[in-house]
Scaffold this motif. Structure first.
Motif, PDB file in Angstrom:
ATOM      1  N   ARG A  44     -13.784   8.431  -9.184  1.00  0.00           N
ATOM      2  CA  ARG A  44     -14.323   7.095  -8.934  1.00  0.00           C
ATOM      3  C   ARG A  44     -13.444   6.013  -9.561  1.00  0.00           C
ATOM      4  O   ARG A  44     -13.828   4.846  -9.570  1.00  0.00           O
ATOM      5  N   ASP A  45     -12.293   6.389 -10.106  1.00  0.00           N
ATOM      6  CA  ASP A  45     -11.463   5.476 -10.871  1.00  0.00           C
ATOM      7  C   ASP A  45     -10.482   4.755  -9.962  1.00  0.00           C
ATOM      8  O   ASP A  45      -9.305   5.097  -9.923  1.00  0.00           O
ATOM      9  N   TYR A  46     -10.957   3.757  -9.260  1.00  0.00           N
ATOM     10  CA  TYR A  46     -10.128   2.995  -8.337  1.00  0.00           C
ATOM     11  C   TYR A  46      -9.492   1.819  -9.076  1.00  0.00           C
ATOM     12  O   TYR A  46     -10.114   1.219  -9.950  1.00  0.00           O
ATOM     13  N   ILE A  67      -6.020   9.095   1.006  1.00  0.00           N
ATOM     14  CA  ILE A  67      -4.707   9.485   1.512  1.00  0.00           C
ATOM     15  C   ILE A  67      -3.719   9.344   0.358  1.00  0.00           C
ATOM     16  O   ILE A  67      -3.639   8.284  -0.276  1.00  0.00           O
ATOM     17  N   SER A  68      -2.976  10.402   0.094  1.00  0.00           N
ATOM     18  CA  SER A  68      -1.995  10.331  -0.986  1.00  0.00           C
ATOM     19  C   SER A  68      -0.878   9.354  -0.625  1.00  0.00           C
ATOM     20  O   SER A  68      -0.725   8.953   0.537  1.00  0.00           O
ATOM     21  N   ARG A  69      -0.110   8.988  -1.632  1.00  0.00           N
ATOM     22  CA  ARG A  69       0.935   7.988  -1.412  1.00  0.00           C
ATOM     23  C   ARG A  69       1.916   8.416  -0.335  1.00  0.00           C
ATOM     24  O   ARG A  69       2.352   7.604   0.485  1.00  0.00           O
ATOM     25  N   SER A  70       2.269   9.674  -0.318  1.00  0.00           N
ATOM     26  CA  SER A  70       3.225  10.171   0.679  1.00  0.00           C
ATOM     27  C   SER A  70       2.572  10.526   2.005  1.00  0.00           C
ATOM     28  O   SER A  70       3.260  10.882   2.958  1.00  0.00           O
ATOM     29  N   THR A  71       1.247  10.450   2.059  1.00  0.00           N
ATOM     30  CA  THR A  71       0.462  10.838   3.234  1.00  0.00           C
ATOM     31  C   THR A  71       0.481  12.350   3.451  1.00  0.00           C
ATOM     32  O   THR A  71       0.032  12.831   4.493  1.00  0.00           O
ATOM     33  N   LEU A  94       0.809  -1.217   0.000  1.00  0.00           N
ATOM     34  CA  LEU A  94       0.000   0.000   0.000  1.00  0.00           C
ATOM     35  C   LEU A  94       0.841   1.265   0.000  1.00  0.00           C
ATOM     36  O   LEU A  94       0.342   2.327  -0.383  1.00  0.00           O
ATOM     37  N   ASN A  95       2.094   1.184   0.412  1.00  0.00           N
ATOM     38  CA  ASN A  95       2.900   2.402   0.423  1.00  0.00           C
ATOM     39  C   ASN A  95       3.226   2.891  -0.988  1.00  0.00           C
ATOM     40  O   ASN A  95       3.730   4.003  -1.160  1.00  0.00           O
ATOM     41  N   ASN A  96       2.901   2.114  -1.990  1.00  0.00           N
ATOM     42  CA  ASN A  96       3.096   2.534  -3.383  1.00  0.00           C
ATOM     43  C   ASN A  96       1.835   3.115  -4.014  1.00  0.00           C
ATOM     44  O   ASN A  96       1.835   3.428  -5.209  1.00  0.00           O
ATOM     45  N   TYR A  97       0.780   3.240  -3.230  1.00  0.00           N
ATOM     46  CA  TYR A  97      -0.523   3.633  -3.755  1.00  0.00           C
ATOM     47  C   TYR A  97      -1.151   4.761  -2.939  1.00  0.00           C
ATOM     48  O   TYR A  97      -0.882   4.895  -1.736  1.00  0.00           O
ATOM     49  N   ALA A  98      -1.990   5.531  -3.598  1.00  0.00           N
ATOM     50  CA  ALA A  98      -2.961   6.327  -2.873  1.00  0.00           C
ATOM     51  C   ALA A  98      -4.046   5.354  -2.404  1.00  0.00           C
ATOM     52  O   ALA A  98      -4.411   4.437  -3.143  1.00  0.00           O
ATOM     53  N   LYS A 115      -5.191   3.089  -5.410  1.00  0.00           N
ATOM     54  CA  LYS A 115      -5.061   3.686  -6.732  1.00  0.00           C
ATOM     55  C   LYS A 115      -3.590   3.953  -6.992  1.00  0.00           C
ATOM     56  O   LYS A 115      -2.904   4.560  -6.157  1.00  0.00           O
ATOM     57  N   SER A 116      -3.116   3.509  -8.171  1.00  0.00           N
ATOM     58  CA  SER A 116      -1.710   3.663  -8.504  1.00  0.00           C
ATOM     59  C   SER A 116      -1.437   5.086  -8.965  1.00  0.00           C
ATOM     60  O   SER A 116      -1.345   5.368 -10.168  1.00  0.00           O
TER      61      SER A 116
END
Length: 125
Positions: free
Chosen positions: A110-112, A50-54, A28-32, A98-99
């Motif tokens: 809505r594009d998960y 939550i964005s990838r970097s938080t 999950l640390n590679n994804y929003a 989400k990548s």
């Protein structure tokens, strides 16, 4: 690849619930990451992201001030803390990934890429 949400249940209005989402086969640390919900007869509605970097945590206007979200990269999981719940919060809640490095807009996006089985949240009045 699997996302598994848990922690739902039946609660009275004004109560709290804590949802968890565990990931397997997906770092999950590679994804929003975030949550969306769907009530019977209604469209999916973004709840939080939550964005990838938080660095960015965003919420739908309807839950701002009541819900908080966090991620635990060490446990490869995300949390949604829901306080002061209202009957309108009743829905099945899904976690998603989400990548992208940016946070999705809970209101518009809505594009998960990946989502798992949801957990039912029911708020009684």
């Amino acid at each position: 690849v699997q996302l598994q949400a848990s922690g739902g249940g039946l609660v009275q209005a004004g109560g709290s619930l804590r949802l968890s989402c565990a990931a397997s086969g997906l770092p999950l640390n590679n994804y929003a990451v975030g949550w969306f919900r769907q009530a019977p007869g209604k469209e999916r509605e973004g709840v939080s992201c939550i964005s990838r970097s938080t660095s960015t945590i965003d919420f739908h206007d309807s839950v701002k001030g009541r819900f908080t979200a966090s991620r635990d990269n060490a446990k490869n999981s995300i949390i949604l803390q829901m306080n002061n719940l209202k009957p309108d919060d009743t829905a099945v809640y899904y976690c998603y990934a989400k990548s992208t490095q940016h946070a999705l807009s809970p209101k518009y996006d809505r594009d998960y890429d990946v989502w798992g089985q949801g957990t039912q949240v029911t708020v009684s009045s």
